[in-house]
Motif scaffolding. Sequence first.
Motif, PDB file in Angstrom:
ATOM      1  N   ALA A 282      12.490  42.648  -8.234  1.00 40.63           N
ATOM      2  CA  ALA A 282      13.074  42.294  -9.396  1.00 40.63           C
ATOM      3  C   ALA A 282      13.187  40.733  -9.706  1.00 40.63           C
ATOM      4  O   ALA A 282      12.598  40.266 -10.685  1.00 40.63           O
ATOM      5  CB  ALA A 282      14.602  42.759  -9.655  1.00 40.63           C
ATOM      6  N   ASP A 283      13.289  40.040  -8.479  1.00 43.69           N
ATOM      7  CA  ASP A 283      13.479  38.723  -8.636  1.00 43.69           C
ATOM      8  C   ASP A 283      12.677  38.010  -7.403  1.00 43.69           C
ATOM      9  O   ASP A 283      12.862  37.183  -6.899  1.00 43.69           O
ATOM     10  CB  ASP A 283      14.718  38.020  -8.546  1.00 43.69           C
ATOM     11  CG  ASP A 283      14.705  36.570  -8.533  1.00 43.69           C
ATOM     12  OD1 ASP A 283      15.886  36.034  -8.407  1.00 43.69           O
ATOM     13  OD2 ASP A 283      13.832  35.867  -9.267  1.00 43.69           O
ATOM     14  N   ASN A 284      11.211  38.802  -7.135  1.00 48.90           N
ATOM     15  CA  ASN A 284      10.295  38.514  -5.910  1.00 48.90           C
ATOM     16  C   ASN A 284      11.181  38.155  -4.513  1.00 48.90           C
ATOM     17  O   ASN A 284      11.079  36.944  -4.109  1.00 48.90           O
ATOM     18  CB  ASN A 284       9.676  37.105  -6.330  1.00 48.90           C
ATOM     19  CG  ASN A 284       8.576  37.387  -7.554  1.00 48.90           C
ATOM     20  OD1 ASN A 284       8.403  38.640  -7.639  1.00 48.90           O
ATOM     21  ND2 ASN A 284       7.965  36.438  -8.041  1.00 48.90           N
TER      22      ASN A 284
ATOM     23  N   HIS B 116       9.703  26.858  -5.222  1.00 45.32           N
ATOM     24  CA  HIS B 116       9.051  27.928  -5.819  1.00 45.32           C
ATOM     25  C   HIS B 116      10.122  27.986  -7.308  1.00 45.32           C
ATOM     26  O   HIS B 116       9.678  29.205  -7.857  1.00 45.32           O
ATOM     27  CB  HIS B 116       9.462  29.048  -5.069  1.00 45.32           C
ATOM     28  CG  HIS B 116      10.901  29.316  -4.763  1.00 45.32           C
ATOM     29  ND1 HIS B 116      11.916  28.626  -4.122  1.00 45.32           N
ATOM     30  CD2 HIS B 116      11.777  30.467  -5.209  1.00 45.32           C
ATOM     31  CE1 HIS B 116      12.901  28.966  -4.037  1.00 45.32           C
ATOM     32  NE2 HIS B 116      12.951  30.284  -4.730  1.00 45.32           N
ATOM     33  N   ASP B 117      11.089  27.225  -7.564  1.00 47.39           N
ATOM     34  CA  ASP B 117      11.639  27.241  -8.926  1.00 47.39           C
ATOM     35  C   ASP B 117      11.478  26.519  -9.742  1.00 47.39           C
ATOM     36  O   ASP B 117      11.999  26.295 -10.916  1.00 47.39           O
ATOM     37  CB  ASP B 117      13.355  27.278  -8.598  1.00 47.39           C
ATOM     38  CG  ASP B 117      13.865  28.324  -7.955  1.00 47.39           C
ATOM     39  OD1 ASP B 117      14.968  28.363  -6.825  1.00 47.39           O
ATOM     40  OD2 ASP B 117      13.302  29.715  -8.062  1.00 47.39           O
ATOM     41  N   ASN B 118      10.510  25.467  -9.609  1.00 43.33           N
ATOM     42  CA  ASN B 118      10.375  24.285 -10.239  1.00 43.33           C
ATOM     43  C   ASN B 118       8.826  23.957 -10.543  1.00 43.33           C
ATOM     44  O   ASN B 118       7.919  24.745  -9.830  1.00 43.33           O
ATOM     45  CB  ASN B 118      10.810  23.037  -9.578  1.00 43.33           C
ATOM     46  CG  ASN B 118      12.382  23.130  -9.650  1.00 43.33           C
ATOM     47  OD1 ASN B 118      13.022  22.594 -10.738  1.00 43.33           O
ATOM     48  ND2 ASN B 118      13.103  23.386  -8.988  1.00 43.33           N
TER      49      ASN B 118
ATOM     50  N   LEU C  20      11.178  37.005 -14.217  1.00 43.35           N
ATOM     51  CA  LEU C  20      12.215  37.769 -15.182  1.00 43.35           C
ATOM     52  C   LEU C  20      13.136  36.541 -15.582  1.00 43.35           C
ATOM     53  O   LEU C  20      13.931  36.832 -16.656  1.00 43.35           O
ATOM     54  CB  LEU C  20      13.069  38.567 -14.186  1.00 43.35           C
ATOM     55  CG  LEU C  20      14.233  38.192 -13.380  1.00 43.35           C
ATOM     56  CD1 LEU C  20      15.130  39.063 -12.956  1.00 43.35           C
ATOM     57  CD2 LEU C  20      13.749  37.119 -12.280  1.00 43.35           C
ATOM     58  N   GLU C  21      13.139  35.263 -15.253  1.00 44.97           N
ATOM     59  CA  GLU C  21      13.772  34.114 -15.793  1.00 44.97           C
ATOM     60  C   GLU C  21      13.103  33.899 -17.074  1.00 44.97           C
ATOM     61  O   GLU C  21      13.823  33.430 -18.242  1.00 44.97           O
ATOM     62  CB  GLU C  21      13.829  33.011 -14.838  1.00 44.97           C
ATOM     63  CG  GLU C  21      14.302  31.810 -15.445  1.00 44.97           C
ATOM     64  CD  GLU C  21      14.493  30.398 -14.543  1.00 44.97           C
ATOM     65  OE1 GLU C  21      13.874  29.765 -14.344  1.00 44.97           O
ATOM     66  OE2 GLU C  21      15.648  30.372 -14.143  1.00 44.97           O
ATOM     67  N   VAL C  22      11.614  33.878 -17.054  1.00 44.61           N
ATOM     68  CA  VAL C  22      11.116  33.545 -18.316  1.00 44.61           C
ATOM     69  C   VAL C  22      11.229  34.479 -19.437  1.00 44.61           C
ATOM     70  O   VAL C  22      11.689  34.505 -20.890  1.00 44.61           O
ATOM     71  CB  VAL C  22       9.594  33.486 -18.212  1.00 44.61           C
ATOM     72  CG1 VAL C  22       8.787  33.187 -19.512  1.00 44.61           C
ATOM     73  CG2 VAL C  22       9.163  32.122 -17.200  1.00 44.61           C
TER      74      VAL C  22
HETATM   75  O1  TEU Z   1      17.730  29.703  -7.396  1.00 47.51           O
HETATM   76  C1  TEU Z   1      18.958  29.337  -7.968  1.00 47.51           C
HETATM   77  C2  TEU Z   1      18.685  28.446  -9.108  1.00 47.51           C
HETATM   78  O2  TEU Z   1      18.817  26.983  -8.660  1.00 47.51           O
HETATM   79  C3  TEU Z   1      17.779  29.004 -10.146  1.00 47.51           C
HETATM   80  O3  TEU Z   1      18.503  29.479 -11.253  1.00 47.51           O
HETATM   81  C4  TEU Z   1      16.734  27.719 -10.774  1.00 47.51           C
HETATM   82  O4  TEU Z   1      17.911  26.753 -10.949  1.00 47.51           O
HETATM   83  C5  TEU Z   1      16.333  28.100 -11.980  1.00 47.51           C
HETATM   84  O5  TEU Z   1      15.560  29.148 -11.749  1.00 47.51           O
HETATM   85  C6  TEU Z   1      15.450  26.951 -12.342  1.00 47.51           C
HETATM   86  O6  TEU Z   1      14.801  27.119 -13.696  1.00 47.51           O
HETATM   87  C7  TEU Z   1      17.808  30.462  -6.455  1.00 47.51           C
HETATM   88  C8  TEU Z   1      16.375  30.969  -5.900  1.00 47.51           C
HETATM   89  O7  TEU Z   1      15.786  29.723  -5.521  1.00 47.51           O
HETATM   90  C9  TEU Z   1      15.667  31.574  -7.045  1.00 47.51           C
HETATM   91  O8  TEU Z   1      14.304  31.905  -6.784  1.00 47.51           O
HETATM   92  C10 TEU Z   1      16.463  32.792  -7.512  1.00 47.51           C
HETATM   93  O9  TEU Z   1      15.941  33.338  -8.764  1.00 47.51           O
HETATM   94  C11 TEU Z   1      18.027  32.449  -7.791  1.00 47.51           C
HETATM   95  O10 TEU Z   1      18.720  31.773  -6.780  1.00 47.51           O
HETATM   96  C12 TEU Z   1      18.963  34.094  -7.566  1.00 47.51           C
HETATM   97  O11 TEU Z   1      18.654  34.506  -6.396  1.00 47.51           O
END
Ligand code: TEU
Length: 555
Positions: free
Chosen positions: A69-71, A333-335, A392-394
């Motif tokens: 669901a969240d890779n 991977h979040d940025n 799913l964040e987008v």
């Molecule tokens: O990320 C938490 C977090 O810092 C993210 O909410 C991030 O700030 C946001 O996605 C930026 O747009 C961790 C993991 O690194 C992330 O991949 C996961 O989705 C999240 O926790 C939930 O496990």
Amino acid sequence: MSLDDEATPGATRPWWKDAVVYQVYPRSFLDSNGDGIGDLPGVTARLDYLQDLGVDVVWLSPHFDSPNADNGYDIRDYRQVMADFGTMADFDAMLAGMTARGMRLIIDLVVNHSSDEHAWFVESRKSQDNPYRDYYIWRDGKDGGPPNNYHAFFGGPAWTLDQATGQYYLHYFAAKQPDLNWENPKVRDEVHDLMRFWLDKGVSGFRMDVIPFISKQPGLPDLTPQERRAPQFVYAAGPKLHDYLSEMRHEVLAHYDTLTVGEAFGLTPDAAQHMMDSRRSELDLVFNFDIVRMDIDGWRKTSWTLPRLKALYSQQDAAAGPFGWNTVFLSNHDNPRAVSHFGDDDPEWVERSAKVLNTLILTQRGTPFLYQGDELGMTNYPFQTLDDFDDLEVSGRWRDLQGRVSEAEYLANARSMGRDNARTPMQWTDDPHGGFTLGTPWLAVNPNAAAINARDQAGRADAVLSHCRDLIAFRRGSVDLREGDYEDLDPDHAQVFAYRRGEGLVVMLNFGREAVAYTLPDHLTVEGVAFGEAVVEGRIVTLDGWTSVILAIRL
Ligand code: TEU
Ligand code: CA
């Protein structure tokens, strides 16, 4: 490598202070079996590439069984390898390959929440008196709605009503990511056991996913309007965080030679320092997001300046103090991709600016964390519509904002800051799909793979990859870079970032296309160019557009 740790003379210097860490997002690293999804045999196939680059430690994003669901940040079984990624034998072969090359592996510990398909949650939701009920956070509704006004990071309320038992369960992220109840000692014991399982297999530690969130606010009161703008600062301020981490250190980590790095998402600088203070028995390092999030307001991208970036580095360095140690990173991977976020990803400038950013990461004070592809100068992806994203964040955030924000504005924001920018597959060659897969990639490969790829760069001395490899080697041989103190020489300059490291080096970065002639302070004597390129005449250093140099100096 000096044996004494400057913080506690007589103690041996921990290995992770001198290490260069490389984050692998396995889903997008290399697909070995043509299903379009990166996998562990793919990582094993590229260990020579990582060894040649000079990587000491690999941080592997979650490799565990997950419905994705969240890779993978939604774990269904903490002791199983995700079928898409291969088998436990593949994991063992990958780890053996790393060990044989003198590399260590840290894995992702995602224990603020599990998947809703984890056996614990499947049991927990069966009845209010199920033995696993208290593994999660269940509450009665209030006034016909959720127990409080918490909002989930991936859209909607942070509570979901479970019809079968008539209660709501808490999830800071997606409904498929129920938060674990760390108040329950059985949960803590389960986490300690799964940590030992992987440490006993030879893993060297953990990156801890949103670890500050594990201690919840007593009574779970509503957020104020101000708190709702950045709930992470409330979620990360629970009263028992340090107790839980000290217990984890005592029960598990103290019995192994490990590196632990905690996401400091929502932590104040003081709380972050608390978490990494070597005199305390908690974690070793933290990821401080102040820099990568300095141009984010809520969900909106704003802007950043070089003086602001410098101020944050000085603030982090001061906050670490003699008993802390920082991580240094510009992406993950979040940025978005570092070169698109902080550099200049115009094809004419992308390689030069990627080298400048890698110089920053590899010469700042702390342990550098490179993200896969940044050693090549990989850029953001040219997303055209919201359907191009697989995050799913987008999609979740768009469900929240639809009607309040135009699709054009939201798309423009996702294009520049969306997490998928960093998740497009690694660009290995100019073959179809960048040589990542012989199948159809789970997420499209950047069309610029023909121009930006590892095979092209492996053969070019002027490539980002060569620069990164050579600088990692230079750093390994430099006590000043690994241990030296840090002094920003010109906090206010809008284009040049110049700082002293230790007694013998000055690093200069030109964050612009215009050449700059810069005069160093008169308390420094330049002895010559130690790494990079610049014209040096006395204390006047001329840097071409988007170039960096490391100077040998005498105080
Ligand atoms: O990320 C938490 C977090 O810092 C993210 O909410 C991030 O700030 C946001 O996605 C930026 O747009 C961790 C993991 O690194 C992330 O991949 C996961 O989705 C999240 O926790 C939930 O496990
Ligand atoms: Ca595969």
